[in-house]
Motif scaffolding. Structure first.
Motif, PDB file in Angstrom:
ATOM      1  N   VAL A  23      63.649 -14.149  67.907  1.00  0.00           N
ATOM      2  CA  VAL A  23      64.358 -13.048  68.503  1.00  0.00           C
ATOM      3  C   VAL A  23      65.634 -12.877  68.857  1.00  0.00           C
ATOM      4  O   VAL A  23      66.542 -12.191  68.361  1.00  0.00           O
ATOM      5  N   THR A  24      66.217 -14.048  69.352  1.00  0.00           N
ATOM      6  CA  THR A  24      67.778 -14.103  69.533  1.00  0.00           C
ATOM      7  C   THR A  24      68.458 -14.759  68.393  1.00  0.00           C
ATOM      8  O   THR A  24      69.831 -14.501  68.640  1.00  0.00           O
ATOM      9  N   ALA A  25      67.718 -15.062  67.576  1.00  0.00           N
ATOM     10  CA  ALA A  25      68.664 -15.827  66.436  1.00  0.00           C
ATOM     11  C   ALA A  25      69.505 -17.128  66.886  1.00  0.00           C
ATOM     12  O   ALA A  25      70.476 -17.113  66.332  1.00  0.00           O
ATOM     13  N   GLN A  26      69.194 -17.753  68.170  1.00  0.00           N
ATOM     14  CA  GLN A  26      69.975 -18.715  68.556  1.00  0.00           C
ATOM     15  C   GLN A  26      69.291 -19.994  68.416  1.00  0.00           C
ATOM     16  O   GLN A  26      68.174 -20.110  68.706  1.00  0.00           O
ATOM     17  N   PRO A  27      69.902 -21.186  68.154  1.00  0.00           N
ATOM     18  CA  PRO A  27      69.413 -22.483  68.071  1.00  0.00           C
ATOM     19  C   PRO A  27      69.414 -23.207  69.258  1.00  0.00           C
ATOM     20  O   PRO A  27      70.560 -23.110  69.913  1.00  0.00           O
ATOM     21  N   LEU A  28      68.542 -24.032  69.642  1.00  0.00           N
ATOM     22  CA  LEU A  28      68.690 -24.980  70.634  1.00  0.00           C
ATOM     23  C   LEU A  28      68.509 -26.241  70.004  1.00  0.00           C
ATOM     24  O   LEU A  28      67.531 -26.854  69.694  1.00  0.00           O
ATOM     25  N   ARG A  29      69.563 -27.343  70.233  1.00  0.00           N
ATOM     26  CA  ARG A  29      69.512 -28.491  69.448  1.00  0.00           C
ATOM     27  C   ARG A  29      69.452 -29.397  70.598  1.00  0.00           C
ATOM     28  O   ARG A  29      70.128 -29.552  71.364  1.00  0.00           O
ATOM     29  N   LEU A  30      68.419 -30.502  70.371  1.00  0.00           N
ATOM     30  CA  LEU A  30      68.079 -31.313  71.284  1.00  0.00           C
ATOM     31  C   LEU A  30      68.363 -32.695  70.451  1.00  0.00           C
ATOM     32  O   LEU A  30      67.706 -33.076  69.408  1.00  0.00           O
ATOM     33  N   SER A  31      69.069 -33.645  71.467  1.00  0.00           N
ATOM     34  CA  SER A  31      69.210 -35.068  70.853  1.00  0.00           C
ATOM     35  C   SER A  31      68.593 -36.060  71.650  1.00  0.00           C
ATOM     36  O   SER A  31      68.547 -35.854  72.803  1.00  0.00           O
ATOM     37  N   GLY A  32      67.968 -36.959  71.040  1.00  0.00           N
ATOM     38  CA  GLY A  32      67.158 -38.153  71.547  1.00  0.00           C
ATOM     39  C   GLY A  32      66.470 -39.083  70.780  1.00  0.00           C
ATOM     40  O   GLY A  32      66.016 -40.120  71.288  1.00  0.00           O
ATOM     41  N   HIS A  33      66.701 -38.973  69.510  1.00  0.00           N
ATOM     42  CA  HIS A  33      66.103 -40.118  68.577  1.00  0.00           C
ATOM     43  C   HIS A  33      67.138 -40.432  67.979  1.00  0.00           C
ATOM     44  O   HIS A  33      68.274 -39.856  67.532  1.00  0.00           O
ATOM     45  N   HIS A  34      67.096 -41.873  67.420  1.00  0.00           N
ATOM     46  CA  HIS A  34      68.130 -42.728  66.676  1.00  0.00           C
ATOM     47  C   HIS A  34      67.449 -42.568  65.304  1.00  0.00           C
ATOM     48  O   HIS A  34      68.208 -42.695  64.231  1.00  0.00           O
ATOM     49  N   ILE A 378      67.962  -5.563  51.541  1.00  0.00           N
ATOM     50  CA  ILE A 378      68.680  -4.459  52.132  1.00  0.00           C
ATOM     51  C   ILE A 378      69.539  -4.608  53.523  1.00  0.00           C
ATOM     52  O   ILE A 378      69.897  -3.874  54.015  1.00  0.00           O
ATOM     53  N   ALA A 379      69.255  -5.734  53.956  1.00  0.00           N
ATOM     54  CA  ALA A 379      70.238  -6.157  54.968  1.00  0.00           C
ATOM     55  C   ALA A 379      70.466  -7.860  54.970  1.00  0.00           C
ATOM     56  O   ALA A 379      69.554  -8.378  54.450  1.00  0.00           O
ATOM     57  N   ARG A 380      71.498  -8.006  55.391  1.00  0.00           N
ATOM     58  CA  ARG A 380      72.115  -9.364  55.218  1.00  0.00           C
ATOM     59  C   ARG A 380      73.001  -9.829  56.526  1.00  0.00           C
ATOM     60  O   ARG A 380      73.860  -9.048  56.648  1.00  0.00           O
ATOM     61  N   VAL A 381      72.582 -10.820  57.106  1.00  0.00           N
ATOM     62  CA  VAL A 381      73.348 -11.192  58.425  1.00  0.00           C
ATOM     63  C   VAL A 381      73.834 -12.475  58.205  1.00  0.00           C
ATOM     64  O   VAL A 381      72.821 -13.421  58.236  1.00  0.00           O
ATOM     65  N   VAL A 382      75.067 -12.970  58.387  1.00  0.00           N
ATOM     66  CA  VAL A 382      75.433 -14.354  58.130  1.00  0.00           C
ATOM     67  C   VAL A 382      76.035 -14.755  59.627  1.00  0.00           C
ATOM     68  O   VAL A 382      77.029 -14.103  60.111  1.00  0.00           O
ATOM     69  N   MET A 383      75.377 -15.833  59.880  1.00  0.00           N
ATOM     70  CA  MET A 383      75.712 -16.476  61.256  1.00  0.00           C
ATOM     71  C   MET A 383      75.897 -18.058  61.130  1.00  0.00           C
ATOM     72  O   MET A 383      74.853 -18.663  61.016  1.00  0.00           O
ATOM     73  N   GLN A 384      77.120 -18.380  60.762  1.00  0.00           N
ATOM     74  CA  GLN A 384      77.442 -19.830  60.515  1.00  0.00           C
ATOM     75  C   GLN A 384      76.855 -20.233  59.316  1.00  0.00           C
ATOM     76  O   GLN A 384      76.905 -20.298  58.388  1.00  0.00           O
ATOM     77  N   CYS A 385      75.763 -20.711  59.114  1.00  0.00           N
ATOM     78  CA  CYS A 385      75.293 -20.949  57.826  1.00  0.00           C
ATOM     79  C   CYS A 385      73.940 -20.482  57.856  1.00  0.00           C
ATOM     80  O   CYS A 385      73.063 -20.923  56.978  1.00  0.00           O
ATOM     81  N   ASN A 386      73.701 -19.453  58.435  1.00  0.00           N
ATOM     82  CA  ASN A 386      72.214 -18.946  58.468  1.00  0.00           C
ATOM     83  C   ASN A 386      72.276 -17.537  58.023  1.00  0.00           C
ATOM     84  O   ASN A 386      73.014 -16.894  58.437  1.00  0.00           O
ATOM     85  N   THR A 387      71.552 -17.169  57.042  1.00  0.00           N
ATOM     86  CA  THR A 387      71.530 -15.888  56.142  1.00  0.00           C
ATOM     87  C   THR A 387      70.171 -15.416  56.487  1.00  0.00           C
ATOM     88  O   THR A 387      68.981 -16.103  56.194  1.00  0.00           O
ATOM     89  N   SER A 388      69.908 -14.177  56.610  1.00  0.00           N
ATOM     90  CA  SER A 388      68.718 -13.390  56.741  1.00  0.00           C
ATOM     91  C   SER A 388      68.345 -12.201  55.631  1.00  0.00           C
ATOM     92  O   SER A 388      69.364 -11.876  55.192  1.00  0.00           O
ATOM     93  N   TYR A 389      67.322 -12.658  54.950  1.00  0.00           N
ATOM     94  CA  TYR A 389      66.877 -11.544  53.736  1.00  0.00           C
ATOM     95  C   TYR A 389      65.868 -10.618  54.126  1.00  0.00           C
ATOM     96  O   TYR A 389      64.897 -11.283  54.811  1.00  0.00           O
ATOM     97  N   PHE A 390      65.742  -9.357  53.786  1.00  0.00           N
ATOM     98  CA  PHE A 390      64.597  -8.787  54.221  1.00  0.00           C
ATOM     99  C   PHE A 390      64.133  -8.060  52.675  1.00  0.00           C
ATOM    100  O   PHE A 390      64.865  -7.764  51.751  1.00  0.00           O
ATOM    101  N   PHE A 391      62.974  -8.148  52.600  1.00  0.00           N
ATOM    102  CA  PHE A 391      62.146  -7.618  51.492  1.00  0.00           C
ATOM    103  C   PHE A 391      61.546  -6.362  51.786  1.00  0.00           C
ATOM    104  O   PHE A 391      60.495  -6.406  52.596  1.00  0.00           O
ATOM    105  N   PRO A 392      61.715  -5.319  51.037  1.00  0.00           N
ATOM    106  CA  PRO A 392      61.029  -4.231  51.275  1.00  0.00           C
ATOM    107  C   PRO A 392      59.780  -4.110  50.246  1.00  0.00           C
ATOM    108  O   PRO A 392      59.795  -4.499  49.128  1.00  0.00           O
ATOM    109  N   PHE A 393      58.830  -3.209  50.574  1.00  0.00           N
ATOM    110  CA  PHE A 393      57.711  -2.915  49.768  1.00  0.00           C
ATOM    111  C   PHE A 393      57.115  -1.728  50.216  1.00  0.00           C
ATOM    112  O   PHE A 393      56.676  -1.351  51.440  1.00  0.00           O
TER     113      PHE A 393
END
Length: 716
Positions: A23-34, A378-393
């Motif tokens: 929904v927000t297209a925001q990642p939450l990065r969690l570190s705790g594994h080696h 029909i729409a493309r949004v680029v955010m850092q290395c994240n790309t959204s593609y929409f397929f119409p039908f």
């Protein structure tokens, strides 16, 4: 991978957990594994929403609400470590009340507390790694699990409060069971294997776990395609690609298997929101099937396929074969969230499927057009290395893809991952890891005058074979190698594809050029059928093994063998021989063991002692294969430096050897229904560029049991 409502969880940089909010297209990065994260699962409750991540050194439970708040405050979020050093974890699952976590590590299931580091129970009894486990919601403290047992099939039911085995099934199939689902409404369990087979068992107490149904997905897919094709006769050429692929598949093309990676409930009711037959949908259960090639919907009432979606049908979706997948149980606004990761590349995609539109297109008179132009961005949004593609039908969005090229975000690496192409001048695969021991090391200090003439004369690179093209399946030419019918026991191309060597049953070895227009050389001398032939890396030598228990090394420029190892060296027939470690050694299998030989070739002759060969050969070490009478096939890479050797035995097992460590590292039992007669590793090519991950793959084949593709990292 894991999905829950608007949240997707997947490993980032192997040991970091990423929670992606669609929904927000925001990642939450969690570190705790080696170490690399190998299993993920969301909790059963929404508030608070928990997620469990597991690696071989620890199992961690995260409270996403608290983690998000910590990040907003500028602090580092921390999870609760509930288990340590449990081994390789393949699956984790929360209990219905989120108080316990079932961790499938190796052959055991550990019941852990979700709030502290405490092992409540340790369940054993499986003979192979446990692949999936699910809690029974209507019967307290009941856990159902499936495993890769020695015969690759098993089902266990546990009462973990007393650690008592209640029921164990018999052998279901010849392939490992990979997935599991509990149908609460019908009180049934559904399990799937790596060959596209489904089994449904009743959990009602009076039924004694009897099998309700057995579904072959390949056959159901063919029936579905026939139905779709018949319903689309009046539409002309507007037939779906799925049906074209399965019904009109050209002769000789490759048929892929359908490993069942995931089984999940399908919220099929959204397809009949304004329909009169909504009452029939209320009385029927549906479930998703996630395979490596696409998604399927199965009707539990008649066990038939209701809809199908293939990844390769959509050109803008980079992933063609999925290594794993996850789905949301409930549809949100009529759409289902699906998370898939590529089998061969570091790539993850989030799919948003409009369930009603998908089913409507395949069950009505309007079929998905096979034209690629009908699927446009029909729409493309680029955010850092994240790309959204929409397929119409048909003016409705029924398929949305969000590709996450997460491996390139802020990652610093000393070795850049690049596709590898092995041309003539390449002598290393690019591996930079230090060897564990100095059993042998490559000789890189070659003098200029030692470079062979063919190498200096062939300076042009081979023409690149386009990856989007289909593999060659048409016969170009056919020749007869002898005047009378003679079996061809073995064939082998040289590394650059310029020459072809054939070993015949009439005790001869023939060499042709690649277009089969000329017989370059004929070698004779063995007193038995030639079992195998192998080219050296520089194309100057050819090694052959024959039924007379001899091994010969031939000079391509000379009709006489440069080296002969006689019957006194081998107690049994040499079935296979090849050059190894860029022509530094010779590998051969004899009986239940294979030999590593060092050698020196000298073709000069003494006029007084012409009968005495100057070439020498010395045994370095013998490596026995466990629990087998004879090694039926052997495979090792000679085109670049590799320590891995694969062997197959008459016991139908494949064993992995690490020659740098000098021992066996893994055994894959019951690989085929018969003994493997050929192993093929990915040895690189002068004609194509491949991703580094592709070099972890190898294939096996057995008479009457087809060809199987394996991953050396997971041994599946």
């Amino acid at each position: 991978l894991a999905c829950s409502h608007h949240q997707c969880a997947f490993p980032l940089n192997q040991n970091e957990l990423c929670i992606w909010n669609t929904v927000t297209a925001q990642p939450l990065r969690l570190s705790g594994h080696h170490y690399s994260i190998s299993a993920l699962s969301f909790g059963s409750k929404i508030n608070p929403l928990l997620v469990c991540s597991a690696s071989r050194e620890r199992v961690v439970v995260w409270n996403l609400e608290e983690c998000t708040q910590k990040v907003q405050e500028g602090l580092t979020p921390r999870g609760i470590v509930i288990g340590t050093l449990l081994g390789m974890v393949l699956h984790v699952r929360f209990s219905p009340d989120d108080q316990q976590v079932a961790v499938c590590a190796g052959n055991r299931i550990y019941m852990l507390s979700a709030k502290s580091e405490a092992i409540l129970a340790e369940l054993d009894g499986h003979l192979a790694p446990v692949t999936a486990a699910e809690f029974c919601t209507w019967e307290k403290s009941m856990l159902i699990s499936v495993s890769e047992d020695r015969t690759f099939k098993a089902r266990k039911v546990w009462d973990y409060s007393t650690s008592q085995l209640i029921y164990q099934s018999g052998v279901l199939t010849a392939f490992p069971l990979l997935s599991l689902l509990i149908d609460e409404e019908n009180k049934q369990i559904i399990t799937g294997c790596a060959e596209g087979q489904l089994w449904i068992f009743s959990l009602i107490s009076d039924h004694n776990y009897r099998c309700v149904a057995h579904i072959n997905l390949k056959k159901e897919q063919e029936k579905f395609c026939n139905k779709v094709r018949k319903s689309g006769k009046g539409i002309g050429q507007n037939t779906s690609k799925l049906c074209k692929t399965n019904i009109m598949r050209p002769e000789g093309s490759v048929e892929t298997s359908l490993p069942i990676l995931l089984i999940e409930h399908c919220d099929f009711l959204v397809c009949f929101h304004n329909e009169e037959n909504i009452s029939s949908a209320l009385n029927t259960s549906y479930f998703w099937i996630g395979s490596s090639t696409g998604l399927l919907i199965i009707n539990l009432a008649n066990f038939e396929l209701e809809a199908s979606l293939a990844y390769k049908d959509y050109s803008d979706l980079s992933i063609r074969f999925a290594g794993s997948c996850a789905l949301t149980r409930k549809a949100v606004n009529g759409k289902v969230l699906c998370l898939i990761t590529s089998m061969f590349e570091d790539m993850t995609a989030v799919l948003e499927v409009n369930l009603a539109a998908l089913v409507r297109t395949q069950q009505s008179d309007f079929l998905l057009c096979g034209n690629e132009n009908s699927l446009s961005v029909i729409a493309r949004v680029v955010m850092q290395c994240n790309t959204s593609y929409f397929f119409p039908f048909l003016n409705n969005h029924f398929f949305r893809v969000v590709e996450l090229n997460y491996f390139a975000i802020g990652v610093k690496s000393t070795v850049k991952d690049q596709p590898l192409v092995f041309h003539n001048k390449i002598k290393s695969s690019g591996y930079t890891a230090a060897p564990q021991m100095t059993m042998f090391s490559p000789n890189n200090n070659l003098k200029k005058n030692e470079v062979s003439k063919w190498k200096t004369s062939c300076k042009c690179k081979s023409k690149e074979y386009p990856l989007e093209s289909s593999p060659p399946i048409k016969q170009e030419k056919e020749i007869s190698v002898t005047c009378k019918p003679t079996p061809i026991c073995c064939i082998q191309y040289s590394g650059d594809g310029d020459m072809l060597a054939c070993g015949l049953a009439d005790k001869t070895v023939l060499i042709f050029n690649s277009n089969l227009t000329d017989t370059y050389k004929v070698f004779s001398g063995p007193d038995g059928a030639v079992n195998s032939v192998g080219w050296s890396h520089d194309k100057k030598w050819l090694v052959s093994a024959s039924e007379d228990r001899t091994l010969r090394v031939w000079s391509v420029c000379n009709n006489e063998p440069a080296l002969i190892l006689g019957k006194e060296k081998f107690h049994k027939t040499v079935r296979f021989a090849q050059f190894y470690f860029i022509d530094a050694f010779i590998l051969l299998c004899c009986g239940a063991e294979f030999h590593l030989l060092s050698f020196h070739l000298d073709t000069t002759k003494d006029d007084l002692k012409r009968y005495k060969q100057r070439s020498v050969c010395k045994l370095v070490q013998k490596f026995p294969m466990a629990s087998t009478m004879e090694i039926t096939s052997l495979s090792a890479v000679n085109d670049f430096y590799s320590y891995i050797v694969l062997t197959a035995g008459s016991n139908r097992a494949v064993e992995v050897f690490d020659l740098n460590a000098g021992c066996s590292t893994a055994v894959i039992p019951e690989v085929h229904t018969r003994s493997v007669h050929q192993i093929c590793q990915n040895k690189g090519s002068s004609f194509s560029t491949q991703q580094p991950e592709a070099y972890n793959l190898f294939m096996t084949t057995a008479a009457g049991d087809g060809i199987k593709l394996w991953d050396l990292r997971t041994l599946r």
